[in-house]
Design a protein around this motif. Structure first.
Motif, PDB file in Angstrom:
ATOM      1  N   ALA A   1       0.780  17.612  13.817  1.00 43.29           N
ATOM      2  CA  ALA A   1       1.807  17.534  12.766  1.00 43.29           C
ATOM      3  C   ALA A   1       1.790  18.745  11.832  1.00 43.29           C
ATOM      4  CB  ALA A   1       1.608  16.267  11.952  1.00 43.29           C
ATOM      5  N   VAL A   2       0.857  19.675  12.057  1.00 42.93           N
ATOM      6  CA  VAL A   2       0.716  20.816  11.147  1.00 42.93           C
ATOM      7  C   VAL A   2       1.199  22.082  11.862  1.00 42.93           C
ATOM      8  CG1 VAL A   2      -0.945  22.166   9.808  1.00 42.93           C
ATOM      9  CG2 VAL A   2      -1.247  19.695  10.031  1.00 42.93           C
ATOM     10  N   GLU A   3       2.007  22.862  11.134  1.00 42.39           N
ATOM     11  CA  GLU A   3       2.562  24.076  11.733  1.00 42.39           C
ATOM     12  C   GLU A   3       1.585  25.227  11.551  1.00 42.39           C
ATOM     13  OE1 GLU A   3       6.487  24.936  10.139  1.00 42.39           O
ATOM     14  OE2 GLU A   3       6.300  26.979  10.929  1.00 42.39           O
ATOM     15  N   SER A   4       1.152  25.822  12.665  1.00 43.15           N
ATOM     16  CA  SER A   4       0.209  26.938  12.545  1.00 43.15           C
ATOM     17  C   SER A   4       0.522  28.039  13.559  1.00 43.15           C
ATOM     18  CB  SER A   4      -1.223  26.431  12.737  1.00 43.15           C
ATOM     19  OG  SER A   4      -1.339  25.776  13.976  1.00 43.15           O
ATOM     20  N   ARG A   5       0.073  29.245  13.207  1.00 42.78           N
ATOM     21  CA  ARG A   5       0.291  30.419  14.070  1.00 42.78           C
ATOM     22  C   ARG A   5      -0.968  31.262  14.105  1.00 42.78           C
ATOM     23  NH1 ARG A   5       4.397  33.444  10.705  1.00 42.78           N
ATOM     24  NH2 ARG A   5       3.548  32.028   9.167  1.00 42.78           N
ATOM     25  N   LEU A   6      -1.152  31.944  15.205  1.00 41.70           N
ATOM     26  CA  LEU A   6      -2.283  32.861  15.323  1.00 41.70           C
ATOM     27  C   LEU A   6      -1.728  34.247  15.638  1.00 41.70           C
ATOM     28  CD1 LEU A   6      -5.435  33.166  15.585  1.00 41.70           C
ATOM     29  CD2 LEU A   6      -5.111  32.794  18.028  1.00 41.70           C
ATOM     30  N   VAL A   7      -2.093  35.212  14.798  1.00 42.66           N
ATOM     31  CA  VAL A   7      -1.627  36.584  15.008  1.00 42.66           C
ATOM     32  C   VAL A   7      -2.848  37.444  15.286  1.00 42.66           C
ATOM     33  CG1 VAL A   7      -0.497  38.573  13.949  1.00 42.66           C
ATOM     34  CG2 VAL A   7       0.353  36.275  13.488  1.00 42.66           C
ATOM     35  N   GLN A   8      -2.775  38.198  16.354  1.00 41.98           N
ATOM     36  CA  GLN A   8      -3.940  38.954  16.786  1.00 41.98           C
ATOM     37  C   GLN A   8      -3.522  40.352  17.202  1.00 41.98           C
ATOM     38  OE1 GLN A   8      -5.655  36.367  19.759  1.00 41.98           O
ATOM     39  NE2 GLN A   8      -7.594  37.462  19.613  1.00 41.98           N
ATOM     40  N   LEU A   9      -4.365  41.291  16.846  1.00 39.49           N
ATOM     41  CA  LEU A   9      -4.133  42.656  17.296  1.00 39.49           C
ATOM     42  C   LEU A   9      -5.193  42.949  18.347  1.00 39.49           C
ATOM     43  CD1 LEU A   9      -2.247  45.017  16.590  1.00 39.49           C
ATOM     44  CD2 LEU A   9      -3.898  45.743  14.876  1.00 39.49           C
ATOM     45  N   VAL A  10      -4.748  43.040  19.603  1.00 34.25           N
ATOM     46  CA  VAL A  10      -5.701  43.258  20.695  1.00 34.25           C
ATOM     47  C   VAL A  10      -5.406  44.614  21.333  1.00 34.25           C
ATOM     48  CG1 VAL A  10      -6.684  42.321  22.825  1.00 34.25           C
ATOM     49  CG2 VAL A  10      -5.676  40.775  21.140  1.00 34.25           C
ATOM     50  N   LYS A  11      -6.358  45.513  21.195  1.00 30.67           N
ATOM     51  CA  LYS A  11      -6.215  46.890  21.718  1.00 30.67           C
ATOM     52  C   LYS A  11      -4.855  47.477  21.310  1.00 30.67           C
ATOM     53  CE  LYS A  11      -9.216  46.153  25.713  1.00 30.67           C
ATOM     54  NZ  LYS A  11      -9.009  44.937  26.473  1.00 30.67           N
ATOM     55  N   GLY A  12      -4.541  47.367  20.030  1.00 31.92           N
ATOM     56  CA  GLY A  12      -3.314  47.978  19.512  1.00 31.92           C
ATOM     57  C   GLY A  12      -2.045  47.177  19.788  1.00 31.92           C
ATOM     58  N   ALA A  13      -2.138  46.028  20.487  1.00 30.15           N
ATOM     59  CA  ALA A  13      -0.927  45.241  20.782  1.00 30.15           C
ATOM     60  C   ALA A  13      -0.923  43.952  19.967  1.00 30.15           C
ATOM     61  CB  ALA A  13      -0.872  44.918  22.278  1.00 30.15           C
ATOM     62  N   TRP A  14       0.213  43.692  19.293  1.00 25.60           N
ATOM     63  CA  TRP A  14       0.324  42.466  18.501  1.00 25.60           C
ATOM     64  C   TRP A  14       0.561  41.274  19.421  1.00 25.60           C
ATOM     65  CZ3 TRP A  14      -0.784  42.349  13.441  1.00 25.60           C
ATOM     66  CH2 TRP A  14      -0.718  43.542  12.715  1.00 25.60           C
ATOM     67  N   LYS A  15      -0.152  40.162  19.127  1.00 23.92           N
ATOM     68  CA  LYS A  15       0.049  38.933  19.900  1.00 23.92           C
ATOM     69  C   LYS A  15       0.292  37.786  18.932  1.00 23.92           C
ATOM     70  CE  LYS A  15      -1.962  39.756  24.267  1.00 23.92           C
ATOM     71  NZ  LYS A  15      -3.152  40.554  24.524  1.00 23.92           N
ATOM     72  N   LEU A  16       1.230  36.905  19.290  1.00 22.04           N
ATOM     73  CA  LEU A  16       1.538  35.746  18.445  1.00 22.04           C
ATOM     74  C   LEU A  16       1.475  34.480  19.288  1.00 22.04           C
ATOM     75  CD1 LEU A  16       2.852  34.329  15.909  1.00 22.04           C
ATOM     76  CD2 LEU A  16       5.062  34.844  16.953  1.00 22.04           C
ATOM     77  N   ARG A  17       0.732  33.484  18.780  1.00 21.42           N
ATOM     78  CA  ARG A  17       0.722  32.174  19.457  1.00 21.42           C
ATOM     79  C   ARG A  17       0.970  31.090  18.422  1.00 21.42           C
ATOM     80  NH1 ARG A  17      -4.005  30.197  22.219  1.00 21.42           N
ATOM     81  NH2 ARG A  17      -5.376  31.745  21.260  1.00 21.42           N
ATOM     82  N   HIS A  18       1.583  29.993  18.865  1.00 19.79           N
ATOM     83  CA  HIS A  18       1.843  28.866  17.967  1.00 19.79           C
ATOM     84  C   HIS A  18       0.862  27.740  18.245  1.00 19.79           C
ATOM     85  CE1 HIS A  18       5.540  30.390  16.162  1.00 19.79           C
ATOM     86  NE2 HIS A  18       5.743  30.977  17.329  1.00 19.79           N
ATOM     87  N   GLY A  19       0.467  27.035  17.154  1.00 22.16           N
ATOM     88  CA  GLY A  19      -0.483  25.941  17.260  1.00 22.16           C
ATOM     89  C   GLY A  19       0.155  24.692  17.825  1.00 22.16           C
ATOM     90  N   PRO A  20      -0.550  23.566  17.888  1.00 19.56           N
ATOM     91  CA  PRO A  20      -1.905  23.386  17.349  1.00 19.56           C
ATOM     92  C   PRO A  20      -2.981  24.114  18.154  1.00 19.56           C
ATOM     93  CG  PRO A  20      -1.133  21.381  18.458  1.00 19.56           C
ATOM     94  CD  PRO A  20       0.020  22.326  18.438  1.00 19.56           C
ATOM     95  N   PHE A  21      -4.081  24.450  17.469  1.00 18.98           N
ATOM     96  CA  PHE A  21      -5.196  25.164  18.096  1.00 18.98           C
ATOM     97  C   PHE A  21      -6.471  24.337  18.041  1.00 18.98           C
ATOM     98  CE2 PHE A  21      -2.430  28.424  16.195  1.00 18.98           C
ATOM     99  CZ  PHE A  21      -2.124  29.165  17.316  1.00 18.98           C
ATOM    100  N   ALA A  22      -7.004  24.003  19.200  1.00 20.65           N
ATOM    101  CA  ALA A  22      -8.351  23.422  19.231  1.00 20.65           C
ATOM    102  C   ALA A  22      -9.293  24.511  18.728  1.00 20.65           C
ATOM    103  CB  ALA A  22      -8.690  23.010  20.649  1.00 20.65           C
ATOM    104  N   ARG A  23     -10.415  24.109  18.145  1.00 23.39           N
ATOM    105  CA  ARG A  23     -11.346  25.095  17.584  1.00 23.39           C
ATOM    106  C   ARG A  23     -11.714  26.170  18.600  1.00 23.39           C
ATOM    107  NH1 ARG A  23     -13.255  28.646  16.249  1.00 23.39           N
ATOM    108  NH2 ARG A  23     -14.972  29.200  14.866  1.00 23.39           N
ATOM    109  N   ARG A  24     -11.924  25.741  19.849  1.00 31.02           N
ATOM    110  CA  ARG A  24     -12.350  26.717  20.874  1.00 31.02           C
ATOM    111  C   ARG A  24     -11.212  27.651  21.282  1.00 31.02           C
ATOM    112  NH1 ARG A  24     -11.563  21.948  23.012  1.00 31.02           N
ATOM    113  NH2 ARG A  24     -10.045  21.811  24.708  1.00 31.02           N
ATOM    114  N   ALA A  25      -9.977  27.323  20.890  1.00 31.05           N
ATOM    115  CA  ALA A  25      -8.845  28.194  21.227  1.00 31.05           C
ATOM    116  C   ALA A  25      -8.729  29.360  20.247  1.00 31.05           C
ATOM    117  CB  ALA A  25      -7.556  27.389  21.231  1.00 31.05           C
TER     118      ALA A  25
END
Ligand code: SIN
Ligand code: CO
Length: 356
Positions: free
Chosen positions: A36-60
């Motif tokens: 029920a919670v809106e979350s996003r993960l933004v990551q810069l991997v080797k100079g490339a932006w990555k975006l993922r939407h939740g939910p995120f398990a801790r191990r994710a």
């Protein structure tokens, strides 16, 4: 408000001295795991932006030691009473403009890239340090090669390092880029502003519902209609009738005010209430953190519903909307109708019994 609101940034050093953030890493990660919670993960991997939407398990989520990532959790005020209480400190701005409180967690170097937002924001540093670079930015063109809204040609003009308790206000469309210096958490108090077209759409839809409920059917009449040689031409009198139908729907006393209040207090789509403590009376009440309550000169609005109110009851209900609570002594003079209403709101989970 006079100098800065919607005009220019403001850095407030130690806006909240000795700030003890109510939500820390573990709790934020737990929230990000919820459906029920809106979350996003933004990551810069080797100079490339990555975006993922939740939910995120801790191990994710990436490892804490891994640099350059940010977890953003939206609407934390709906899920945590202390965060909701913190947001109340920003009610020097009318509640109709308040949106939500977002919390970001970043590992060292983390950020979401240089960008601008459409709405005002207060960026309250909660944990660790963040370096903000900001600028007025005329060129608002965005990079097209990445899944995030990142400015193509960011031109920062000022730079600040925020520590816990420091806060930066930015008006809409002011460019900014915040980069974590070590582990960092930032609380963003966000606002909303209706767009004219969206407001027209919303209000007209509500007016249309009212018009559909109107049993007073008055049909177009054209006793004066002459015989026509161009049958496909729409009669001018019919256009006038249409225009009048619309202005009558709008001219209904208070329809617009009512539709606006109902719209502004509509709970967010993700919100639901658990039916609650029945049988309040003569104890105090407090609004649930998810309840939206506002008023105008003639109405009280709560969670998308409207009530006509006048006199002593109106004063009381306005006080509840402003203070979000009423003590037992405030309720002594309430009418039976008002008490019944409060009790039904408690049943619905919109309010709760509260003792000082
Ligand atoms: C963040 O907290 O990382 C981003 C907030 C913002 O730039 O609006
Ligand atoms: Co931003």
């Amino acid at each position: 408000m006079r100098r800065h609101w919607q005009k220019k940034p403001l850095l407030v050093s130690q806006a909240i001295p000795q700030f003890a953030p109510p939500v820390l890493r573990a709790e934020l990660f737990a929230l990000a795991a919820e459906e029920a919670v809106e979350s996003r993960l933004v990551q810069l991997v080797k100079g490339a932006w990555k975006l993922r939407h939740g939910p995120f398990a801790r191990r994710a989520l990436p490892a804490l030691q891994q640099p350059d990532w940010t977890l953003l959790v939206q609407g934390v005020d709906l899920h945590n009473d202390a965060v909701h209480a913190l947001m109340q400190q920003f009610r020097f701005v009318p509640e109709a403009r308040l949106d939500d409180l977002m919390i970001s967690y970043a590992s060292n170097g983390g950020g979401v890239g240089p960008h601008f937002d459409s709405y005002d924001v207060f960026l309250l540093q909660a944990h660790g340090k963040r370096r903000w670079r900001i600028g007025r930015q005329k060129d608002l063109s965005l990079r097209e090669d990445i899944p995030l809204k990142v400015l193509a040609n960011f031109e920062p003009e000022e730079e600040f390092v925020l520590e816990p308790g420091d806060m930066l206000y930015l008006p809409p469309r002011y460019a900014h880029d915040g980069i974590a210096e070590g582990e960092c958490m930032t609380y963003s108090i966000g606002f909303r502003a209706p767009a004219r077209a969206e407001l027209a759409q919303e209000l007209l839809a509500r007016l249309a519902e009212d018009a559909a409920d109107d049993d007073n059917i008055s049909l177009y009449r054209d006793a004066g209609q002459a015989a026509v040689a161009q049958p496909a031409a729409i009669p001018l009198a019919l256009q006038d009738f249409a225009r009048e139908a619309l202005s009558r729907a709008l001219a209904h006393p208070l329809v617009l005010e009512r539709a606006l209040g109902e719209y502004l207090t509509e709970p967010k789509a993700s919100v639901w209430f658990e039916p609650g403590d029945a049988g309040v009376m003569l104890e105090g009440v407090r609004l649930d953190r998810r309840s939206r309550m506002m008023y105008d000169a003639q109405h009280i609005f709560i969670n998308g519903e409207s009530y006509r109110a006048a006199g002593r009851d109106a004063t009381l209900m306005r006080r509840l909307a402003d203070d979000r609570r009423l003590a037992a002594r405030d309720l002594v003079r309430a009418s039976d109708d008002a008490l019944e209403l409060l009790s039904s709101w408690c049943d619905a989970g919109w309010a709760h019994v509260w003792t000082e």
